[in-house]
Design an enzyme around this catalytic site. Structure first.
Site, PDB file in Angstrom:
ATOM      1  N   HIS A 148       0.840  -1.208   0.000  1.00  0.00           N
ATOM      2  CA  HIS A 148       0.000   0.000   0.000  1.00  0.00           C
ATOM      3  C   HIS A 148       0.869   1.250   0.000  1.00  0.00           C
ATOM      4  CE1 HIS A 148      -3.134  -2.860   1.300  1.00  0.00           C
ATOM      5  NE2 HIS A 148      -3.986  -1.987   0.795  1.00  0.00           N
ATOM      6  N   LYS A 152      -0.484   4.715   4.660  1.00  0.00           N
ATOM      7  CA  LYS A 152      -1.373   3.762   5.337  1.00  0.00           C
ATOM      8  C   LYS A 152      -0.894   3.539   6.762  1.00  0.00           C
ATOM      9  CE  LYS A 152      -3.798  -0.614   4.868  1.00  0.00           C
ATOM     10  NZ  LYS A 152      -5.074   0.007   5.262  1.00  0.00           N
TER      11      LYS A 152
HETATM   12  P1  NAD Z   1      -7.111   9.437   5.022  1.00  0.00           P
HETATM   13  O1  NAD Z   1      -6.219   9.662   6.195  1.00  0.00           O
HETATM   14  O2  NAD Z   1      -6.692   9.957   3.685  1.00  0.00           O
HETATM   15  O3  NAD Z   1      -8.567  10.017   5.305  1.00  0.00           O
HETATM   16  C1  NAD Z   1      -9.224   9.898   6.526  1.00  0.00           C
HETATM   17  C2  NAD Z   1     -10.017  11.161   6.672  1.00  0.00           C
HETATM   18  O4  NAD Z   1     -10.859  11.042   7.790  1.00  0.00           O
HETATM   19  C3  NAD Z   1      -9.117  12.410   6.900  1.00  0.00           C
HETATM   20  O5  NAD Z   1      -9.580  13.464   6.077  1.00  0.00           O
HETATM   21  C4  NAD Z   1      -9.333  12.724   8.372  1.00  0.00           C
HETATM   22  O6  NAD Z   1      -9.204  14.108   8.651  1.00  0.00           O
HETATM   23  C5  NAD Z   1     -10.749  12.264   8.503  1.00  0.00           C
HETATM   24  N1  NAD Z   1     -11.180  12.014   9.872  1.00  0.00           N
HETATM   25  C6  NAD Z   1     -10.498  11.370  10.843  1.00  0.00           C
HETATM   26  N2  NAD Z   1     -11.250  11.353  11.952  1.00  0.00           N
HETATM   27  C7  NAD Z   1     -12.424  11.982  11.638  1.00  0.00           C
HETATM   28  C8  NAD Z   1     -13.592  12.273  12.338  1.00  0.00           C
HETATM   29  N3  NAD Z   1     -13.718  11.953  13.620  1.00  0.00           N
HETATM   30  N4  NAD Z   1     -14.615  12.889  11.690  1.00  0.00           N
HETATM   31  C9  NAD Z   1     -14.496  13.217  10.397  1.00  0.00           C
HETATM   32  N5  NAD Z   1     -13.393  13.015   9.678  1.00  0.00           N
HETATM   33  C10 NAD Z   1     -12.371  12.389  10.299  1.00  0.00           C
HETATM   34  O7  NAD Z   1      -7.347   7.863   4.960  1.00  0.00           O
HETATM   35  P2  NAD Z   1      -7.954   7.013   3.768  1.00  0.00           P
HETATM   36  O8  NAD Z   1      -6.851   6.510   2.900  1.00  0.00           O
HETATM   37  O9  NAD Z   1      -9.085   7.753   3.144  1.00  0.00           O
HETATM   38  O10 NAD Z   1      -8.489   5.750   4.568  1.00  0.00           O
HETATM   39  C11 NAD Z   1      -9.508   5.879   5.576  1.00  0.00           C
HETATM   40  C12 NAD Z   1      -9.845   4.495   6.094  1.00  0.00           C
HETATM   41  O11 NAD Z   1     -10.411   3.715   5.035  1.00  0.00           O
HETATM   42  C13 NAD Z   1      -8.632   3.690   6.605  1.00  0.00           C
HETATM   43  O12 NAD Z   1      -9.048   2.915   7.707  1.00  0.00           O
HETATM   44  C14 NAD Z   1      -8.293   2.793   5.428  1.00  0.00           C
HETATM   45  O13 NAD Z   1      -7.614   1.620   5.805  1.00  0.00           O
HETATM   46  C15 NAD Z   1      -9.681   2.499   4.918  1.00  0.00           C
HETATM   47  N6  NAD Z   1      -9.784   2.061   3.508  1.00  0.00           N
HETATM   48  C16 NAD Z   1     -10.715   1.110   3.247  1.00  0.00           C
HETATM   49  C17 NAD Z   1     -10.937   0.714   1.950  1.00  0.00           C
HETATM   50  C18 NAD Z   1     -12.035  -0.289   1.674  1.00  0.00           C
HETATM   51  O14 NAD Z   1     -12.296  -0.620   0.503  1.00  0.00           O
HETATM   52  N7  NAD Z   1     -12.725  -0.767   2.710  1.00  0.00           N
HETATM   53  C19 NAD Z   1     -10.197   1.270   0.897  1.00  0.00           C
HETATM   54  C20 NAD Z   1      -9.249   2.235   1.205  1.00  0.00           C
HETATM   55  C21 NAD Z   1      -9.047   2.651   2.515  1.00  0.00           C
END
Ligand code: NAD
Length: 254
Positions: A148, A152
């Protein structure tokens, strides 16, 4: 029926993709989008509001479903708020621990809840076939490598954990070995797990099954985060109006 969605983590890597997927889907409309510390006023024309307004937005804009990609603590808080407000909850947030899953399951007694560590249809296909491959090759060595982007936070990935559970359910294994260093010969029955973090790689998972002078490699490679966002929006449209309960992405694409 158009399904209205609230989006959390809206300015994150995934949140931006979910906004793009939801605004581009005729079956969907965005009721609101929030982020903890909104850095942008809009994403794809959707206003980004403060996460501190989440409960008020749930009450005022009455979305059918909330789609969440944030962090484990916030995902659980949003799930509780949705359970209280009677709003379905779809989350792709990973790194939720066992106690967290208990809280998510408690929410699913009040509203429909769907968790998927990976919303790519190809990964679901991989989950479906990996158990069969492992059970057809008893005694073969099994290793899993996931790759990744360098931002991550959790390792191994939620998808890797899902694949490992499927592997373990379909063979005789002694445990997982996370990486190797120094004098570390392979023990029979262990499953090697390796997490690579580099650049902006969206997500790759490969299972290597080797023995008897042959090897099988099963690989999924996501080329764009849009694939996860499209799956999450499909899940939101599918779950809207269903009865309270615990749902799986496999149910959505069955
Ligand atoms: P990222 O860090 O780019 O985005 C997370 C966002 O959430 C940030 O903008 C952060 O400010 C915000 N955030 C954090 N706490 C918050 C809150 N309490 N209220 C509102 N916003 C809040 O991360 P990402 O790459 O977008 O990944 C997010 C999650 O999704 C991770 O756990 C990742 O592993 C997961 N993910 C899952 C899949 C899937 O298909 N299930 C795919 C990609 C990523």
């Amino acid at each position: 029926m158009t399904v209205s969605v609230g989006i959390t983590g809206a300015t994150g890597r995934m949140g931006r993709e979910v906004i793009a997927a939801a605004t581009g889907d005729d079956d969907c409309r965005v009721a609101f989008a929030v982020n903890r510390d909104p850095e942008d006023e809009t994403v794809d024309g959707v206003e980004i509001e403060s996460a501190s307004e989440f409960d008020a937005l749930l009450a005022d804009r009455t979305p059918d479903v909330v789609i969440d990609f944030t962090g484990p603590e916030s995902a659980l808080e949003y799930a509780s708020s949705c359970a209280e407000a009677g709003v379905a909850f779809v989350t792709g947030t990973t790194s939720i621990d066992d106690e967290g899953f208990d809280r998510l399951r408690a929410a699913s007694e009040e509203v429909p809840v769907l968790f998927a560590p990976n919303f790519a249809r190809g990964v679901q296909a991989l989950v479906n076939v990996v158990g069969e491959a492992v059970s057809s090759l008893p005694g073969y060595d099994v290793e899993l490598v996931e790759t990744h982007h360098n931002g991550k936070r959790d390792a191994p990935s939620g998808t890797a954990k899902r694949l490992l559970a499927e592997i373990e359910a379909n063979g005789e294994f002694t445990g997982r070995t996370h990486g190797r260093e120094g004098e570390a010969p392979r023990e029979a029955g262990e499953i090697g797990v390796h997490a690579l973090r580099a650049g902006d790689i969206t997500g790759e998972h490969e299972i290597v099954i080797a023995g008897n002078h042959e090897e099988v490699r099963l690989t999924h490679r996501a080329e764009d985060r849009g694939v996860f966002a499209a799956g999450a929006v499909d899940a939101a449209v599918w779950i809207a109006g269903r009865k309270a309960g615990w749902y799986d992405f496999a149910d959505v694409i069955a």
